[in-house]
Design a protein around this motif. Structure first.
Motif, short mmCIF file in Angstrom:
data_model
loop_
_atom_site.label_atom_id
_atom_site.label_comp_id
_atom_site.label_asym_id
_atom_site.label_seq_id
_atom_site.Cartn_x
_atom_site.Cartn_y
_atom_site.Cartn_z
N LEU B 62 0.82 -1.21 0.00
CA LEU B 62 0.00 0.00 0.00
C LEU B 62 0.86 1.27 0.00
O LEU B 62 0.57 2.23 -0.71
N VAL B 63 1.91 1.27 0.81
CA VAL B 63 2.67 2.51 1.03
C VAL B 63 3.96 2.58 0.21
O VAL B 63 4.40 3.66 -0.19
N GLU B 80 8.62 13.93 6.42
CA GLU B 80 7.83 13.11 5.48
C GLU B 80 8.45 11.72 5.35
O GLU B 80 7.74 10.71 5.29
N LEU B 83 7.48 9.79 8.48
CA LEU B 83 6.05 9.47 8.61
C LEU B 83 5.60 8.43 7.56
O LEU B 83 4.79 7.55 7.86
N LEU B 84 6.14 8.52 6.36
CA LEU B 84 5.76 7.53 5.34
C LEU B 84 6.32 6.15 5.68
O LEU B 84 5.62 5.14 5.50
N ALA B 86 6.90 5.14 8.69
CA ALA B 86 6.11 4.68 9.85
C ALA B 86 4.76 4.14 9.39
O ALA B 86 4.25 3.16 9.95
N ALA B 87 4.16 4.77 8.37
CA ALA B 87 2.88 4.27 7.82
C ALA B 87 3.08 2.90 7.18
O ALA B 87 2.27 1.99 7.36
N ARG B 90 3.50 0.40 10.00
CA ARG B 90 2.23 0.12 10.69
C ARG B 90 1.35 -0.80 9.84
O ARG B 90 0.74 -1.74 10.34
N HIS B 91 1.29 -0.52 8.55
CA HIS B 91 0.46 -1.33 7.65
C HIS B 91 0.95 -2.78 7.64
O HIS B 91 0.15 -3.72 7.69
N VAL B 133 5.61 8.25 17.29
CA VAL B 133 5.13 7.99 15.93
C VAL B 133 4.92 6.48 15.74
O VAL B 133 3.96 6.05 15.11
#
Lengths: 195, 256
Positions: B62-63, B80, B83-84, B86-87, B90-91, B133
């Protein structure tokens, strides 16, 4: 002697309904006529959410927490390219939405408030925060705001959260901020706004 | 999640604790040889009859595409970038790692959140914010840290390829030469890793030794690994995930 540019102004417009973007545009028109140059910084300026919606079929959707992280990344982009340059040039900038909408949606989806507050610690504080609601008369805004995107992404992740409940809870949070004086209701017609 | 809710998940997790898979993370700078060791370790675990899965850094379907395009155009600020990643992390935790562990599969992470912490701290971001985060943190059962000097890392990398823009830290060093930038940046990353290794009690593997020696040491450590109780140790991230699975219609077998 060089004249120092006065610092610009950051105005946040948050809210849960599709009328928020229209309210921000209306506010920007008023500001332009009164205060000169400035602009709007809208969510998804980095294109993250457009790309997310175009993910390969079969890929699991993001959870509320992943969405909050992605929104934070998009906001970091907006701060770097839109918000900070405008403020430093002495201009006004309307950020729509800013941080309260995503906090409201995140909390409604069960994320801890403390985590959301810490996550958005890197953002500059807005000079004024407004709450625009669907009840304001700002014309017919198109669908597709942050709330809609958040809800459809959550649905794609298989999350069974009731969209109506999520909208209601996030609205309650924003209204509670209003009651505590942390955010002001954006008046219909905007003309009475004082900056 | 309230205390009553947590209590409910604590009991469910306790029933699953004996059969859950183990999470083992391989960490270290580029060129430390951790991917080679990860492959050897996986082959060995399979030969022992254990179900094994691998998760790699920045690989969420996804990311990853979002990150890739932004890296190509060199458009990421440190925030950025953080955070990306980290996303992405997490996913993967929610869609790959936790489902596998819950089903009893051992998961080997080729880089885990400590990679994000070390790189982002080396980029000057505040460490306490970085930890937030990545919350709620799913702590691995075992972390192997492959220790090499900045010189060794630089030599091994330059022998095979030129480091890429972000890998070389050119976004923060402002150096045009990727290799010179890499040497400067990796020294900072290694300093951060070494602090993390102390704070979180990683098992440090001297990655300047032979491949066979390292592999033997990893096996020995893994065989001595004592199972820690999930409900006491990783309750929040697992309960968080399980609550959403249950709300989405999944019925954990142990809850029937």
């Amino acid at each position: 002697m060089a004249r120092r540019t006065p610092r610009g102004q950051l105005i946040a417009v948050d809210g849960g309904g599709p009328a928020v973007a229209a309210a921000a545009r209306h506010l920007a028109r008023v500001l332009r006529s009164r205060n000169g140059d400035g602009g709007i910084s809208s969510w998804n300026s980095s294109g993250i959410f457009t790309e997310l919606a175009a993910a390969e079929p079969g890929v699991s959707g993001p959870s509320a927490r992943t969405l909050a992280l992605l929104y934070a990344a998009d906001l970091a982009f907006r701060i770097r390219w839109q918000i900070r340059p405008a403020i430093e040039a002495g201009q006004w900038v309307v950020a729509v939405p800013y941080v309260e909408t995503i906090k409201a949606l995140g909390m409604a989806a069960g994320l801890p408030r403390r985590w959301l507050v810490e996550l958005f610690r890197f953002v500059p504080k807005a000079d004024i925060c407004y709450h625009a609601t669907d009840k304001s008369r700002h014309g017919n805004a198109a669908k597709g705001g942050l709330t809609d995107s958040f809800l459809s992404a959550l649905a794609a992740s298989g999350d069974s959260m009731d969209p109506a409940q999520l909208r209601k809870r996030s609205m309650e949070y924003l209204t509670s901020l209003e009651r505590r004086g942390r955010i002001r209701r954006l008046p219909p017609g905007v003309r009475s706004v004082r900056l | 999640m309230g205390e009553r809710g947590l209590q409910r998940w604590r009991e469910l997790l306790k029933r699953r604790d004996e059969t859950r898979g183990l999470l083992v993370a391989f960490e270290g700078p580029d060129g430390s040889g951790k991917s080679t060791q990860r492959k050897l370790f996986k082959t060995w675990l399979k030969s022992e009859g254990l179900p094994v899965a691998t998760t790699k850094w920045n690989s969420s379907p996804l990311v990853k595409p979002l990150v890739k395009v932004r890296k190509q155009i060199r458009a990421l600020s440190p925030e950025e970038f953080c955070l990306l990643h980290a996303a992405d992390f997490r996913h993967r935790v929610e869609t790959e790692v936790l489902p596998a562990l819950w089903q009893g599969t051992t998961v080997i992470a080729d880089r885990y959140l400590f990679t994000g912490l070390a790189r982002d701290a080396a980029r000057g971001l505040p460490f306490d914010w970085l930890l937030r985060v990545y919350e709620p943190i799913l702590w691995p059962d075992q972390v192997f840290y492959f220790s090499v000097s900045p010189d060794t890392s630089g030599m091994r990398i330059s022998a095979t390829r030129q480091p890429k823009y972000y890998e070389a830290g050119q976004d923060i060093t402002d150096l045009d030469d990727p290799l010179a930038s890499y040497r400067q940046f990796i020294a900072r990353v290694i300093r951060e890793y070494e602090s993390l290794a102390l704070a979180f009690r990683f098992i440090t593997i001297d990655a300047e030794r032979s491949i066979a020696e390292q592999h033997r040491e990893i096996r020995e450590h893994f065989q001595r690994l004592e199972r820690r109780s999930w409900p006491d140790w990783n309750l929040e991230p697992v309960a968080d995930w399980l609550a959403r699975q249950t709300a989405a219609g999944y019925r954990p077998p142990a809850a029937r």
